[in-house]
Design a protein around this motif. Structure first.
Motif, PDB file in Angstrom:
ATOM      1  N   THR A   1      -3.493  -3.124  -4.141  1.00 32.20           N
ATOM      2  CA  THR A   1      -2.411  -2.168  -4.345  1.00 32.20           C
ATOM      3  C   THR A   1      -2.598  -1.003  -3.376  1.00 32.20           C
TER       4      THR A   1
ATOM      5  N   VAL B   1       1.005  -4.622 -12.164  1.00 35.53           N
ATOM      6  CA  VAL B   1       0.462  -5.087 -10.882  1.00 35.53           C
ATOM      7  C   VAL B   1      -1.053  -4.922 -10.848  1.00 35.53           C
TER       8      VAL B   1
ATOM      9  N   GLY C   1       3.083  -0.080  -3.768  1.00 39.49           N
ATOM     10  CA  GLY C   1       3.275  -1.482  -3.391  1.00 39.49           C
ATOM     11  C   GLY C   1       1.993  -2.265  -3.538  1.00 39.49           C
TER      12      GLY C   1
ATOM     13  N   PHE D   1       4.900  -6.280  -0.896  1.00 38.23           N
ATOM     14  CA  PHE D   1       5.842  -6.149  -2.003  1.00 38.23           C
ATOM     15  C   PHE D   1       5.924  -4.677  -2.402  1.00 38.23           C
TER      16      PHE D   1
ATOM     17  N   GLU E   1       6.140  -0.555 -13.209  1.00 37.86           N
ATOM     18  CA  GLU E   1       5.490  -1.852 -13.046  1.00 37.86           C
ATOM     19  C   GLU E   1       4.102  -1.739 -12.417  1.00 37.86           C
TER      20      GLU E   1
ATOM     21  N   VAL F   1       6.682  -2.026  -5.443  1.00 34.73           N
ATOM     22  CA  VAL F   1       6.535  -2.027  -6.900  1.00 34.73           C
ATOM     23  C   VAL F   1       7.457  -0.964  -7.480  1.00 34.73           C
TER      24      VAL F   1
ATOM     25  N   GLN G   1      11.155  -6.900  -2.016  1.00 31.77           N
ATOM     26  CA  GLN G   1      10.780  -7.001  -0.613  1.00 31.77           C
ATOM     27  C   GLN G   1      11.919  -6.501   0.265  1.00 31.77           C
TER      28      GLN G   1
ATOM     29  N   VAL H   1       8.795  -7.187  -8.688  1.00 32.00           N
ATOM     30  CA  VAL H   1       8.554  -6.612  -7.367  1.00 32.00           C
ATOM     31  C   VAL H   1       9.802  -6.837  -6.506  1.00 32.00           C
TER      32      VAL H   1
END
Length: 305
Positions: free
Chosen positions: A178, A208, A186, A198, A204, A200, A120, A118
């Motif tokens: 999510t 998650v 994210g 976060f 991914e 994504v 930020q 992830v």
């Protein structure tokens, strides 16, 4: 014979100027004060033969077309874009550092169930992107992040970057959901102290989702274990007070046989009736505890001799 000199030509008469005679007066037109004179401008044509316009290159034409303000805006946009973008290779290097720190943060016997990469973007980092790893273990939710990389080359004296580690135990009140963040996929972790957002990356999202399911199952199991522990700590309710009945001694009965009938002990019968010994007589009324889950025997009339 002497020659005569050549005759000198007489000057030609001058052409008289066109205009009034000296004895005449010329009348000029009268104009009002402030009125402009309408004097025709002479037609002057400059020769253009042999003069060619100067040609500029494409770059020169672009630079001439751009004004000073536009040039400042372009320069500011380039600097802002350079701030938001990460240097080449920063993502892979940050992920390697985050995975190494994640393995060192695991406690003895702790295992990783789900893991995803992830990133930020925080305002205190000037919205530069920081990369990290989000992992769900059998005990907690763990995030390890690397601060944003600088475009300036780090020296060896600066040392390794200071990593960011955030840990949330499953018994803590938090949720992981999510959702889309500014049109990008994210995950948002809502806690009592604030939200953790976060981004994504592509590829991914499935990992998650697995982390979200692991967190949900772990929180449910932790809640059930906490409830069972709380129930175990609660003292059981006190037993109900005993119920006593009266028994009339029949022929052939003794304290021991009466105690066996009512599922008690001879000591209890002696204490309830203050008997110094086990000697009882026919027809004597004794106070005995009622047998559990059993109806007391019907008393029969005593045969008094």
């Amino acid at each position: 014979m002497t020659s005569s000199p050549a005759p000198v030509p007489s000057p030609s008469p001058r052409t008289p100027l066109v205009g009034p005679s000296p004895n005449q007066t010329m009348e000029l037109p009268a104009y009002a004060p402030g009125e402009l004179l309408d004097v025709p401008s002479p037609d002057i044509t400059l020769p253009t033969r042999g003069i060619r316009p100067r040609r500029h290159s494409r770059v020169q034409r672009i630079l001439i077309a751009l004004s000073g303000g536009t040039l400042l805006i372009v320069i500011g946009g380039v600097l802002a874009l350079a701030t938001l973008l990460s240097p080449l290779g920063a993502r892979s290097a940050a992920r390697r550092l985050a995975e190494q720190e994640l393995r060192s943060e695991l406690e003895e016997g702790e295992h990783v169930i789900g893991q995803a990469y992830v990133s930020q973007r925080n305002w205190w980092d000037n919205f530069r992107e920081s990369f990290g790893v989000l992992a769900a273990t059998d005990r907690r939710l763990l995030f390890v992040g690397v601060p944003p990389a600088s475009w300036l080359r780090r020296s060896e004296d600066d040392g390794p970057p200071e990593l960011r580690v955030q840990s949330l135990s499953y018994d803590a009140p938090f949720t992981a959901q999510t959702r889309r963040i500014l049109l990008f996929p994210g995950v948002v972790i809502q806690t009592t102290s604030g939200d953790l957002t976060f981004l994504v990356p592509r590829g991914e999202a499935s990992r998650v989702d697995e982390i979200e399911r692991v967190v949900e199952r772990a929180q449910v199991a932790q809640s059930q274990a906490t409830q069972q522990e709380q129930l175990g700590r609660i003292a059981p309710p006190p037993p109900p007070p005993p119920v006593y009945v009266t028994h009339v001694v029949h022929s052939g009965e003794s304290v021991t046989s009466i105690a066996r009938t009512y599922r008690t002990t001879p000591d209890v019968i002696r204490q309830l009736n203050r008997l110094p010994t086990d000697r009882i007589r026919i027809g004597q009324r004794l106070r005995v505890p009622q047998a559990p889950n059993a109806a007391p025997p019907q008393p029969q009339p005593a045969n008094v001799p």
